[in-house]
Motif scaffolding. Structure first.
Motif, PDB file in Angstrom:
ATOM      1  N   LEU A 146     -20.512 -24.876  -6.939  1.00 24.81           N
ATOM      2  CA  LEU A 146     -19.864 -25.569  -8.053  1.00 24.81           C
ATOM      3  C   LEU A 146     -18.839 -24.664  -8.717  1.00 24.81           C
ATOM      4  O   LEU A 146     -17.709 -25.081  -8.999  1.00 24.81           O
ATOM      5  N   TYR A 147     -19.227 -23.424  -9.004  1.00 22.25           N
ATOM      6  CA  TYR A 147     -18.320 -22.473  -9.648  1.00 22.25           C
ATOM      7  C   TYR A 147     -17.111 -22.194  -8.769  1.00 22.25           C
ATOM      8  O   TYR A 147     -15.987 -22.115  -9.255  1.00 22.25           O
ATOM      9  N   THR A 148     -17.322 -22.040  -7.483  1.00 24.92           N
ATOM     10  CA  THR A 148     -16.225 -21.781  -6.560  1.00 24.92           C
ATOM     11  C   THR A 148     -15.262 -22.970  -6.544  1.00 24.92           C
ATOM     12  O   THR A 148     -14.040 -22.789  -6.598  1.00 24.92           O
ATOM     13  N   ALA A 149     -15.813 -24.174  -6.488  1.00 24.63           N
ATOM     14  CA  ALA A 149     -14.971 -25.375  -6.485  1.00 24.63           C
ATOM     15  C   ALA A 149     -14.167 -25.492  -7.775  1.00 24.63           C
ATOM     16  O   ALA A 149     -13.032 -25.991  -7.773  1.00 24.63           O
ATOM     17  N   ALA A 150     -14.741 -25.023  -8.880  1.00 23.55           N
ATOM     18  CA  ALA A 150     -14.056 -25.081 -10.173  1.00 23.55           C
ATOM     19  C   ALA A 150     -13.126 -23.891 -10.388  1.00 23.55           C
ATOM     20  O   ALA A 150     -12.436 -23.811 -11.407  1.00 23.55           O
ATOM     21  N   GLY A 151     -13.116 -22.949  -9.454  1.00 24.73           N
ATOM     22  CA  GLY A 151     -12.258 -21.781  -9.565  1.00 24.73           C
ATOM     23  C   GLY A 151     -12.779 -20.736 -10.533  1.00 24.73           C
ATOM     24  O   GLY A 151     -12.018 -19.936 -11.070  1.00 24.73           O
ATOM     25  N   ILE A 152     -14.085 -20.719 -10.756  1.00 22.21           N
ATOM     26  CA  ILE A 152     -14.709 -19.764 -11.673  1.00 22.21           C
ATOM     27  C   ILE A 152     -15.278 -18.604 -10.874  1.00 22.21           C
ATOM     28  O   ILE A 152     -16.073 -18.815  -9.960  1.00 22.21           O
ATOM     29  N   ASP A 153     -14.864 -17.376 -11.210  1.00 20.37           N
ATOM     30  CA  ASP A 153     -15.385 -16.190 -10.532  1.00 20.37           C
ATOM     31  C   ASP A 153     -16.571 -15.666 -11.325  1.00 20.37           C
ATOM     32  O   ASP A 153     -16.421 -15.158 -12.429  1.00 20.37           O
TER      33      ASP A 153
ATOM     34  N   VAL B  72     -31.998 -22.509  -3.629  1.00 20.18           N
ATOM     35  CA  VAL B  72     -31.152 -23.684  -3.427  1.00 20.18           C
ATOM     36  C   VAL B  72     -30.286 -23.923  -4.664  1.00 20.18           C
ATOM     37  O   VAL B  72     -29.083 -24.169  -4.564  1.00 20.18           O
ATOM     38  N   GLU B  73     -30.890 -23.821  -5.847  1.00 18.03           N
ATOM     39  CA  GLU B  73     -30.136 -24.018  -7.084  1.00 18.03           C
ATOM     40  C   GLU B  73     -29.037 -22.964  -7.241  1.00 18.03           C
ATOM     41  O   GLU B  73     -27.925 -23.280  -7.659  1.00 18.03           O
ATOM     42  N   ALA B  74     -29.343 -21.716  -6.889  1.00 18.33           N
ATOM     43  CA  ALA B  74     -28.349 -20.646  -7.005  1.00 18.33           C
ATOM     44  C   ALA B  74     -27.165 -20.890  -6.074  1.00 18.33           C
ATOM     45  O   ALA B  74     -26.004 -20.739  -6.475  1.00 18.33           O
TER      46      ALA B  74
ATOM     47  N   GLU C 289     -27.683 -32.611  -8.793  1.00 23.01           N
ATOM     48  CA  GLU C 289     -28.862 -32.015  -9.400  1.00 23.01           C
ATOM     49  C   GLU C 289     -29.342 -32.912 -10.522  1.00 23.01           C
ATOM     50  O   GLU C 289     -28.565 -33.663 -11.109  1.00 23.01           O
ATOM     51  N   SER C 290     -30.635 -32.846 -10.776  1.00 20.85           N
ATOM     52  CA  SER C 290     -31.239 -33.684 -11.801  1.00 20.85           C
ATOM     53  C   SER C 290     -32.440 -32.956 -12.386  1.00 20.85           C
ATOM     54  O   SER C 290     -33.117 -32.201 -11.681  1.00 20.85           O
ATOM     55  N   PRO C 291     -32.732 -33.197 -13.662  1.00 20.65           N
ATOM     56  CA  PRO C 291     -33.956 -32.632 -14.220  1.00 20.65           C
ATOM     57  C   PRO C 291     -35.201 -33.340 -13.673  1.00 20.65           C
ATOM     58  O   PRO C 291     -36.307 -32.834 -13.759  1.00 20.65           O
ATOM     59  N   ARG C 292     -34.997 -34.499 -13.078  1.00 12.54           N
ATOM     60  CA  ARG C 292     -36.115 -35.273 -12.516  1.00 12.54           C
ATOM     61  C   ARG C 292     -36.381 -34.846 -11.072  1.00 12.54           C
ATOM     62  O   ARG C 292     -35.470 -34.747 -10.270  1.00 12.54           O
TER      63      ARG C 292
END
Length: 108
Positions: free
Chosen positions: A97-104, A89-91, A14-17
């Motif tokens: 990303l959260y799942t990969a990091a183990g964040i519920d 798409v962002e959601a 992801e990018s701000p551009r």
């Protein structure tokens, strides 16, 4: 933020551009040194009269959204730059990303 597929490493990023083609400075350097994928992307974009970044954003959409959403886009029901599509798409990207990091995200 714009979610796209990096032209060099083929990872989601992801990018701000809105015109981003690579996910990092390292990939940007590598893409210019080994420019086959970048040149192929630019040739496709030139032949289609669209910006190369839109192709990379479309690739991200194909990876992240369910097939029926992708088919609806292909049928002309929305476009890559549509705010609703981008938000969805962002959601999905952030959830992965959260799942990969183990964040519920559903915990209170």
């Amino acid at each position: 933020m714009t979610v796209f597929v990096c032209v060099h490493c083929d990872d989601l990023a992801e990018s701000p551009r809105s015109d981003a083609l690579t996910c990092s400075a390292a990939c940007r350097t590598a893409a210019h040194r080994h420019s086959e994928a970048l040149q192929r992307l630019k040739a496709i974009a030139a032949g289609s009269h669209i910006h190369p970044a839109l192709i990379l954003q479309a690739r991200a959409i194909r990876r992240l959204l369910p097939p029926e959403d992708v088919q609806a886009l292909a049928a002309g029901q929305g476009c890559v730059t549509d705010k609703r599509i981008r938000a969805k798409v962002e959601a999905v990207y952030r959830q992965r990303l959260y799942t990969a990091a183990g964040i519920d995200m559903h915990k209170s």
